[in-house]
Design an enzyme around this catalytic site. Structure first.
Site, PDB file in Angstrom:
ATOM      1  CG  ASP A 470      36.652  43.164  46.653  1.00  0.00           C
ATOM      2  OD1 ASP A 470      35.724  43.816  47.175  1.00  0.00           O
ATOM      3  OD2 ASP A 470      37.444  42.484  47.331  1.00  0.00           O
ATOM      4  NE  ARG A 474      38.490  38.550  50.283  1.00  0.00           N
ATOM      5  CZ  ARG A 474      38.668  38.018  49.075  1.00  0.00           C
ATOM      6  NH1 ARG A 474      38.418  36.748  48.853  1.00  0.00           N
ATOM      7  NH2 ARG A 474      39.114  38.750  48.082  1.00  0.00           N
ATOM      8  CD  GLU A 475      39.499  41.884  49.988  1.00  0.00           C
ATOM      9  OE1 GLU A 475      39.971  42.954  49.602  1.00  0.00           O
ATOM     10  OE2 GLU A 475      39.998  40.774  49.699  1.00  0.00           O
ATOM     11  CG  ASP A 482      39.049  44.130  41.474  1.00  0.00           C
ATOM     12  OD1 ASP A 482      40.200  44.533  41.704  1.00  0.00           O
ATOM     13  OD2 ASP A 482      38.593  43.102  41.988  1.00  0.00           O
ATOM     14  CD1 TRP A 544      43.839  47.422  42.466  1.00  0.00           C
ATOM     15  CD2 TRP A 544      45.298  46.423  41.088  1.00  0.00           C
ATOM     16  NE1 TRP A 544      43.561  46.069  42.438  1.00  0.00           N
ATOM     17  CE2 TRP A 544      44.423  45.437  41.607  1.00  0.00           C
ATOM     18  CE3 TRP A 544      46.277  46.024  40.195  1.00  0.00           C
ATOM     19  CZ2 TRP A 544      44.526  44.088  41.269  1.00  0.00           C
ATOM     20  CZ3 TRP A 544      46.380  44.678  39.846  1.00  0.00           C
ATOM     21  CH2 TRP A 544      45.513  43.740  40.379  1.00  0.00           C
ATOM     22  CD  GLU A 785      38.922  36.542  45.211  1.00  0.00           C
ATOM     23  OE1 GLU A 785      38.195  35.949  46.035  1.00  0.00           O
ATOM     24  OE2 GLU A 785      39.765  37.389  45.538  1.00  0.00           O
ATOM     25  CG  HIS A 802      36.032  38.836  43.024  1.00  0.00           C
ATOM     26  ND1 HIS A 802      35.768  38.690  44.357  1.00  0.00           N
ATOM     27  CD2 HIS A 802      37.185  39.556  42.949  1.00  0.00           C
ATOM     28  CE1 HIS A 802      36.732  39.299  45.055  1.00  0.00           C
ATOM     29  NE2 HIS A 802      37.591  39.842  44.219  1.00  0.00           N
TER      30      HIS A 802
HETATM   31  C1  BGC Z   1      40.488  41.696  46.129  1.00  0.00           C
HETATM   32  C2  BGC Z   1      40.718  41.991  44.677  1.00  0.00           C
HETATM   33  C3  BGC Z   1      41.722  43.078  44.615  1.00  0.00           C
HETATM   34  C4  BGC Z   1      42.971  42.490  45.189  1.00  0.00           C
HETATM   35  C5  BGC Z   1      44.188  43.305  45.082  1.00  0.00           C
HETATM   36  C6  BGC Z   1      41.746  41.129  46.647  1.00  0.00           C
HETATM   37  O1  BGC Z   1      41.704  40.624  47.918  1.00  0.00           O
HETATM   38  O2  BGC Z   1      39.385  40.885  46.329  1.00  0.00           O
HETATM   39  O3  BGC Z   1      39.716  41.891  43.810  1.00  0.00           O
HETATM   40  O4  BGC Z   1      41.900  43.690  43.418  1.00  0.00           O
HETATM   41  O5  BGC Z   1      42.801  42.017  46.492  1.00  0.00           O
HETATM   42  O6  BGC Z   1      45.108  42.525  44.552  1.00  0.00           O
END
Ligand code: BGC
Length: 939
Positions: A470, A474-475, A482, A544, A785, A802
């Site tokens: 993503d 952060r993640e 995505d 998703w 994002e 993002h």
């Molecule tokens: C991520 C997204 C992801 C989403 C799920 C977010 O925190 O960064 O890109 O798809 O969470 O809803």
């Protein structure tokens, strides 16, 4: 037309999307080649492949096969052995049955195909690390003697954690973050290296450093640590072949020694700490004295999860020289690389021993121009990653430090403790990402759109790092939503075949027996709870989980990769059955399991409405209150908000439709019919539930109209009205988009496809938020994002890297430049540019598996000119957007006599020209009223 043997040539041989791949584990590797000719209208009518082993013995000789297939031809010779090298050549015949000469030889080599090929043992340093703390990186080494003349040597290696490997002091390969990231429990890649040139007669040494990486470092949305295990380890096997044909094998075993060294901490998200005073010069050379090093221990892990590396690995790519070194209002020193990307800083400096420099990597400055990383977290829900590097000098002249096991999403670097005045050449930014080749370009006459294209590409580069993530900050999680929504755009810009082949294997491996797909793949999750009840919050969300169907289908479309469909059919079907099960009556009979095959009347409790489970909904529409609520805590109320039956049912329909299409492609006629029938049921249910008598769609939002129209979930007679209503909604918001992640990729397509090209262009060119160009005007170098990534005041919000909203790219290539698929893999191409938005020119190039496709149009002095390139062995339909009666010529010649043109059709708003391979320049000589009209509407 006369043809001779030289009219067609063969080049650019690929095996499984790669040139000369080393270490394959594909039983029937697929072979592709490109054809070239200086003449038009050239096709392949037959091919002849021959594959030999290293001794020159024939393994497979197809003879002359009448076929126009030049991509993905499966090897069908004798079963391939571990380590076997195959050398292959191909020649072809053109449409007049004239043969080409044989291609230059290419090769592929098999890896270790069976667990029993591994004689090596997993080894681990003998000491125990503290799983709560960050631990220094282990250094491992061994020495060995070579007595005879070496002909070739192959090194097979993998690790728990990451490894960096050297042979006699020389780094093996230039890859980063090997063995790569996969769903380790199921699949752990090993790499194969040709190290023939690194070995020497006499004593040799192998040195390996291990880093935490994804194995035990912080990973995924929740920065979990030690997810796959707590102990780093190495598995290595070196096969040396001597001139007398004998073989020597060196293994990771109890002879190895281990210690710790200068890397005191390594974590992909948190950063690296390096103390150069602890370096051990020559530690990876044979003569080094390792007597004080500790021993290793043998660990017993199953070897069943070992797989070869078939996709691209991470490599250092672009290097950035800082554009400025700033002193911020807060008095801090900040290096500006000028581009947001994922990678590292290489430091070059000198100073007193013991001096420690601290680097923090961030994406933005705040409204006052100060360095900030605050926006890289999500409140208390997810803290920002540290992205911090500390380097302590050894004080011996110029020192160069390149981090090994960390990467950061950044443009700005805050520097503390620098000895002296930092200069630009003290810092080099190095972009790190999976080594996919760039295959698509787009440019047009509007510099803002060109910057948008640049930003899309850079968000892809930043996030195609082993898995589709993503964001690089952060993640860094493989969010499936995505990935699916960006797959089409991303596959235009880069050759994603190998990258997604690998990732989809992880997706299928992590799919539950019920068919449920995790929302992140790989999915480092520990169950979440609401009021102490476990919730399936991170799995199976509509839009998703549908990646299981949409991504293979997309790859089939763009690369003609039918094997992808074949290999994933079960996974695709399992996902649709999961959706189907959840779309049944909430009170299912006890013991009910999803039907495998659908040859029966729908069950009484089947409702085709998916109104169960959690979903992210459309996700991140402008002003969507759900994310904020969500991030302030998971409650039963947010759970309610996360049920989005209109989204879930629509995706259920869409995936069912694609599954039916897939079954058709694979010749599974029965399934094709049954899933087509299921789709019809879902569509009826969707219409009953969400489409009013007046054609209004619930909820009344742009996204609902976009989705419903794209997935064809409306009675035919409502389509026009729905498109009108969408336009009204767009206009009501002052010509601003209102869509979130899921529908944004389709928004402009729906508008242009339903007669509102001008509205689509107006949205594309909108410069106030929410819009793509708002970010561009704010100086973005990547896709954000959220639409307000940097607000009007200049403060950053959320991730600034993002790729999701960059999925608008597909519209730039397919509609603005007009380079569209006519048949899978671009065997047939549709050139259908739709000028507008005040643009006077646009062009795109694309390296298809057949060769380069190119298109370029321009409008000058009321003349529309389009130049297209059609690769050999493909055909195209060229649509010149002019109204009836306008004359179209090709380089001044009437179309009827143009070589390569096979048919011309006149339609209301376009002249359609069928062509064979070659380059053509078409001109509509008279004022093309409609084209010009499109321009003036939006200028
Ligand atoms: C991520 C997204 C992801 C989403 C799920 C977010 O925190 O960064 O890109 O798809 O969470 O809803």
């Amino acid at each position: 037309m006369t043809m001779n043997t030289a009219s067609i040539g063969v080049q650019d041989l690929l095996c499984e999307y790669e040139h000369n791949p080393l270490g394959l584990d594909v039983g029937e590797p697929r072979l592709s080649w490109k054809l070239v000719s200086d003449q038009r209208g050239i096709v392949q009518s037959a091919y002849h492949i021959r594959v030999m082993d290293e001794q020159g013995d024939m393994l497979w000789d197809t003879g002359k096969v009448p076929s126009d297939q030049s991509v993905h031809v499966s090897y069908r010779g004798p079963t391939l052995r571990s380590g076997q090298r195959c050398i292959w050549q191909v020649r072809v015949w053109d449409g007049n049955d004239h043969p080409s000469i044989w291609s230059e030889p290419s090769w592929w080599e098999m890896g270790l195909l069976h667990p029993s090929d591994w004689q090596a043992h997993w080894i681990e340093p003998a000491w125990d690390d503290d799983p709560e703390a960050f631990n220094p990186c282990p250094y491992l080494r061994t020495t060995f003697a070579l007595s005879k003349q070496v002909i070739s040597a192959r090194l097979y290696v993998t690790a728990h954690g990451l490894y960096e490997l050297s042979l006699n002091g020389q780094r093996v390969g230039d890859a980063y973050f090997t063995p790569g990231y996969t769903s380790y429990h199921h699949r752990l890649q090993y790499q194969t290296y040709d190290v023939s040139d690194l070995l020497r007669a006499g004593e040799n040494a192998i040195g390996v450093v291990l880093g935490d990486g994804w194995y035990r470092g912080s990973i995924g949305a929740f920065s979990l640590r030690n997810y796959y295990g707590q102990r780093l380890g190495l598995l290595l096997q070196l096969h040396v072949r001597y001139a007398d044909d004998s073989e020597q094998v060196l293994l990771s075993d109890e002879q190895w020694r281990a210690t710790t060294g200068p890397i005191l901490k390594s974590d992909l998200k948190e950063g690296e700490i390096y103390d150069a005073r602890l370096e051990m010069p020559g530690w990876d050379q044979p003569e080094f004295d390792a007597s004080r090093w500790q021993s290793v221990r043998i660990a017993n892990y199953s070897l069943e999860n070992l797989v070869a590396t078939n996709g691209p690995i991470v490599r250092p790519r672009e290097r950035f020289v800082p554009v400025a070194i700033l002193t911020t209002p807060a008095g801090e020193t900040v290096v500006d690389m000028g581009q947001n990307f994922s990678g590292i800083v290489q430091l070059k400096l000198s100073g007193p021993a013991g001096t420690t420099i601290r680097l923090q990597h961030g994406e933005a400055l705040d409204k006052d121009g100060n360095f900030t990383m605050e926006h890289l977290g999500l409140g208390s829900f997810l803290p920002p990653p540290a992205q911090e590097v500390r380097y302590t000098l050894k004080g011996e002249g110029e020192e160069v430090y390149t981090p090994s096991f960390t990467t950061h999403g950044y443009r700005y670097v805050k520097v503390e403790g620098f000895p002296g005045t930092p200069m630009r050449d003290n810092f080099t930014g190095i972009a790190l990402y999976s080594d996919l080749s760039e295959i698509g370009t787009f440019t047009c006459s509007d510099p803002l759109l060109n910057q948008l294209q640049h930003n899309i590409l850079w968000s892809q580069k930043s996030n195609f790092l082993e898995i589709p993530t993503d964001c690089p900050t952060r993640e860094r999680a493989g969010w499936t939503g995505d990935a699916q929504l960006f797959a089409r755009t991303g596959s235009f810009l880069m050759q994603t075949g190998g990258f997604f082949t690998k990732w989809l294997k992880d997706l299928a491996a992590e799919q539950k027996p019920s068919g449920r797909v995790p929302n992140m793949v790989p999915s480092p999750e520990r169950g979440m709870q609401i009021n102490n009840n476990p919730v399936d919050f991170l799995e199976g969300a509509a839009g998703w989980g549908d990646a299981a169907v949409i991504v293979p289908w997309t790859l089939y479309q763009v690369f003609g990769d039918q094997r992808m469909l074949h290999e994933h059919y079960e996974s695709m079907q399992a996902w649709v059955e999961y959706e189907r099960l959840n779309a049944q009556d909430k009170h299912k009979p006890a013991g009910y399991t999803a039907p495998r095959y659908l040859e029966r009347e729908p069950l009484a409790h089947e409702r085709y409405l998916w109104d169960t489970n959690y979903h992210w909904g459309e996700w991140l529409e402008p002003d969507d209150p759900v994310p904020a609520l969500l991030f302030s805590g998971l409650t039963p109320e947010t759970q309610q908000l996360l049920s989005a039956p209109h989204v879930a049912t629509a995706y259920f329909a869409y995936s069912t439709h694609l599954l039916s299409e897939t079954a058709r492609v694979l010749g599974k006629e029965q399934d094709a019919r049954e899933y087509a029938a299921l789709y019809q049921h879902i569509k009826d249910a969707y219409i009953r539930e969400f489409v009013g008598q007046d054609g209004r769609i619930t909820p009344e939002k742009q996204a609902s109209y976009v989705r419903t129209l794209t997935f064809d979930l409306l009675p035919e007679e409502f389509r026009r009205r729905a498109a009108q209503r969408l336009v009204e909604l767009v206009q009501q918001s002052g010509t601003h988009l209102g869509t979130g992640f899921l529908s944004t990729p389709f928004l402009l397509h729906v508008l242009s496809g339903n007669g509102y090209l001008d509205v689509a262009y107006a949205l594309l060119k909108q410069e106030t938020s929410p819009s793509w160009l708002y970010a561009v005007k704010k100086g973005a170098t990547t896709i954000w994002e959220s639409w307000n990534g940097i607000d009007e005041k200049g403060n950053p919000h959320n991730s600034l890297n993002h790729y999701s909203y960059g999925a608008v790219g597909s519209w730039l290539y397919q509609v603005v430049a007009g380079l569209e698929l006519g048949a899978p893999g671009y065997k047939h191409i549709l050139f259908q540019p739709q000028p507008g938005g005040g643009l006077s020119a646009a062009s795109a190039t694309y390296q298809s598996l057949y060769g380069e496709i190119a298109t370029r149009w321009q409008i000058e002095d009321h003349t529309f000119q389009l130049t297209v390139t059609v690769p050999v062995n493909t055909t195209a339909t060229v649509g010149i957007p002019v109204t009836l009666g306008r004359q179209v010529t090709e380089r001044g010649q009437g179309l009827a006599t143009v070589e390569g043109v096979t048919q011309v059709r006149q339609e209301q708003d376009a002249t359609l020209i069928e062509v064979g391979s070659g380059t053509y320049t078409f001109t509509a000589n008279h004022p093309a009223a409609d084209v010009i009209a499109h321009r003036s509407l939006t200028t």
